[in-house]
Design an enzyme around this catalytic site. Structure first.
Site, short mmCIF file in Angstrom:
data_model
loop_
_atom_site.label_atom_id
_atom_site.label_comp_id
_atom_site.label_asym_id
_atom_site.label_seq_id
_atom_site.Cartn_x
_atom_site.Cartn_y
_atom_site.Cartn_z
CE LYS A 126 67.65 37.77 -56.10
NZ LYS A 126 66.37 37.18 -56.52
CG PHE A 167 77.14 50.49 -41.66
CD1 PHE A 167 77.03 51.87 -41.51
CD2 PHE A 167 78.38 49.89 -41.44
CE1 PHE A 167 78.15 52.64 -41.16
CE2 PHE A 167 79.49 50.65 -41.08
CZ PHE A 167 79.36 52.03 -40.95
CG ASP A 172 80.10 51.70 -51.88
OD1 ASP A 172 81.28 52.09 -51.82
OD2 ASP A 172 79.61 51.17 -52.89
CG ASP A 176 80.91 54.77 -55.03
OD1 ASP A 176 81.93 55.40 -54.70
OD2 ASP A 176 80.85 53.53 -55.02
NE ARG A 181 73.93 49.15 -53.63
CZ ARG A 181 75.20 48.74 -53.68
NH1 ARG A 181 75.48 47.47 -53.92
NH2 ARG A 181 76.19 49.62 -53.53
CG ASP A 243 86.71 51.31 -54.08
OD1 ASP A 243 87.31 51.11 -55.15
OD2 ASP A 243 85.48 51.45 -54.00
CE LYS A 266 83.65 49.03 -51.68
NZ LYS A 266 83.60 49.90 -52.87
CG PHE A 305 81.30 38.25 -54.21
CD1 PHE A 305 80.11 37.60 -53.89
CD2 PHE A 305 81.29 39.63 -54.19
CE1 PHE A 305 78.96 38.31 -53.58
CE2 PHE A 305 80.16 40.36 -53.88
CZ PHE A 305 78.98 39.70 -53.57
CG ASP A 309 80.06 43.44 -58.15
OD1 ASP A 309 78.85 43.19 -58.24
OD2 ASP A 309 80.50 44.57 -57.88
CG ASP A 310 85.55 44.46 -60.29
OD1 ASP A 310 84.71 45.01 -59.53
OD2 ASP A 310 86.75 44.34 -60.00
#
Length: 419
Positions: A126, A167, A172, A176, A181, A243, A266, A305, A309-310
């Protein structure tokens, strides 16, 4: 009767004096599993009776996130079509500048490959961080300073922020082993990419500094910009380290203090403070207190934020959010997991320990059901409303030169509210 109380909500870092606000919501790591604590007559702007009714009916949360069909916070920030189009119009210039630099090192093949890397990864989201940079700059300077040249500089700064974001995202996703994405395969999952994505991410990061040198080295703010990007990059990688380290621990060891450290470092610094701070530098701000006050507010926005997101990682619709949530499977120190462990009784804690961090779909679903049993969707609804009101109050109490409307515009876009 279901009455949320201060001890049942996650701890928020309140704002330092003289701008300290009353603590409307909080949680300590010593919270026990007491289900009923009398506190306030309204919760998040809703009467306690209404919240009780919602709880008893086991309804899904009623405030803005789910009313907006589980659209993630980053996707809900809206900008005008003209603003977005103007920002995108600069991207081909950015790619041309970067490939020209790459070719200057006798790396034509690398330049051709890197153009594909940039086009796939940088402009697909976005672009809220980049556009936020431009909008903030426009709000900070006088109308006579909004020349086409200055606006383009702000747009280039915005694209540097977007490159830094790319980046981080590519790195990430590799760590993970994520699959999707932004509604498309993660870069390392694309055919013929694989672990080459690691070097691609490094190229994006360093190309960002090439752009800064090319377009900003003649300005007084150049050194400040360079130092800021370096500092935020280091802070964010420290947050990523936290994390990763926490994801190797038992859910019983998760604490709200650890969660907050991860979130601030993070996510909050680069997603909220960086776009705002680079705009301040470009606009000529030098008052250290203005930067300090701005950072305090923007880190609070960044905290929300990540909490949202969680929440959406667990309860959002992947077709809308653009990614498949894996926090439970990945044993992430998430807001939901921390609050669940704080609120759970002994039996429920055993379920968390036995099922959290496991890829078995049955165990993942059991965790989600437990979250609902513990009332976390309603807790988050309250958290969202109270956080919005606290941050708005804090904005109204700032005093050092940055127009309040500049902060409020960001806040209202984040929450998708009119006031």
């Amino acid at each position: 009767m279901f009455k949320l109380a201060r001890r049942l909500l996650p701890q928020q870092r309140m704002f330092s004096n003289p701008l300290r606000l009353p603590r409307l919501i909080s949680t300590s790591d010593e919270v026990n599993s007491e289900p009923i604590i009398k506190s306030m007559e309204t919760i998040g702007g809703l009467s306690t009776e209404l919240v009780n009714e919602q709880k008893l009916k086991k309804t899904s949360r009623t405030l803005s996130t789910l009313q907006n069909h589980s659209v993630p916070i980053a996707a809900r920030v809206t900008v005008s079509k003209d603003e977005s189009r103007d920002f995108m119009a600069v991207f081909p210039d950015l790619v041309r500048d970067i490939t020209t630099v790459t070719k200057s090192y006798n790396c034509n093949d690398a330049a051709k490959w890197f153009a594909k890397v940039l086009q796939y990864n940088v402009p697909r989201g976005k672009k809220n961080r980049g556009i936020l940079t431009v909008l903030t700059y426009k709000n900070l300077v006088a109308a006579e300073d909004l020349t086409p040249e200055n606006i383009k500089l702000a747009q280039y700064l915005g694209w540097c922020v977007e490159m830094l974001q790319s980046f981080f995202i590519i790195s990430d996703d590799v760590m993970d082993n994520s699959t999707t994405r932004r509604g498309q395969p993660c870069w390392h999952k694309v055919e013929n990419v694989g672990l080459t994505a690691i070097n691609d991410a490094l190229m994006i990061e360093n190309a960002m500094y090439a752009i800064l040198k090319m377009h900003f080295s003649h300005l007084d703010c150049y050194v400040a910009l360079m130092e800021l990007f370096h500092e935020i990059t280091y802070i964010t990688t420290c947050g990523q380290s936290l994390d990763q380290l926490n994801s190797n621990r038992s859910v019983s060891e998760f604490t709200m203090d650890s969660y907050k450290s991860i979130v601030d470092n993070k996510t909050a610094y680069y997603s909220f403070y960086l776009p705002f701070a680079v705009a301040l530098h470009l606009a000529g701000y030098k008052d250290a207190e203005a930067f300090r006050q701005s950072k305090t507010i923007l880190l609070e926005m960044g905290h929300f934020f990540q909490v949202q997101d969680d929440f959406l990682d667990c309860f959002g619709n992947p077709e809308v959010t653009g990614k498949i949530g894996t926090d439970i499977q990945d044993n992430k120190c998430s807001w939901l997991a921390v609050v669940a462990m704080q609120r759970a009784n002994a039996e429920q804690k055993k379920i968390m320990v036995d099922c959290y961090g496991n890829e078995d779909p049955v165990k993942v679903e059991r965790i989600k059901e437990l979250y609902k049993e513990l009332g976390l969707p309603t807790t988050f609804a309250t958290f969202e409303e109270e956080s919005y009101n606290m941050i708005k109050t804090h904005i109204q109490q700032t005093s050092r030169g940055v127009p309040h409307q500049t902060f409020l515009q960001i806040l209202n876009k984040i929450y998708q509210r009119d006031s």
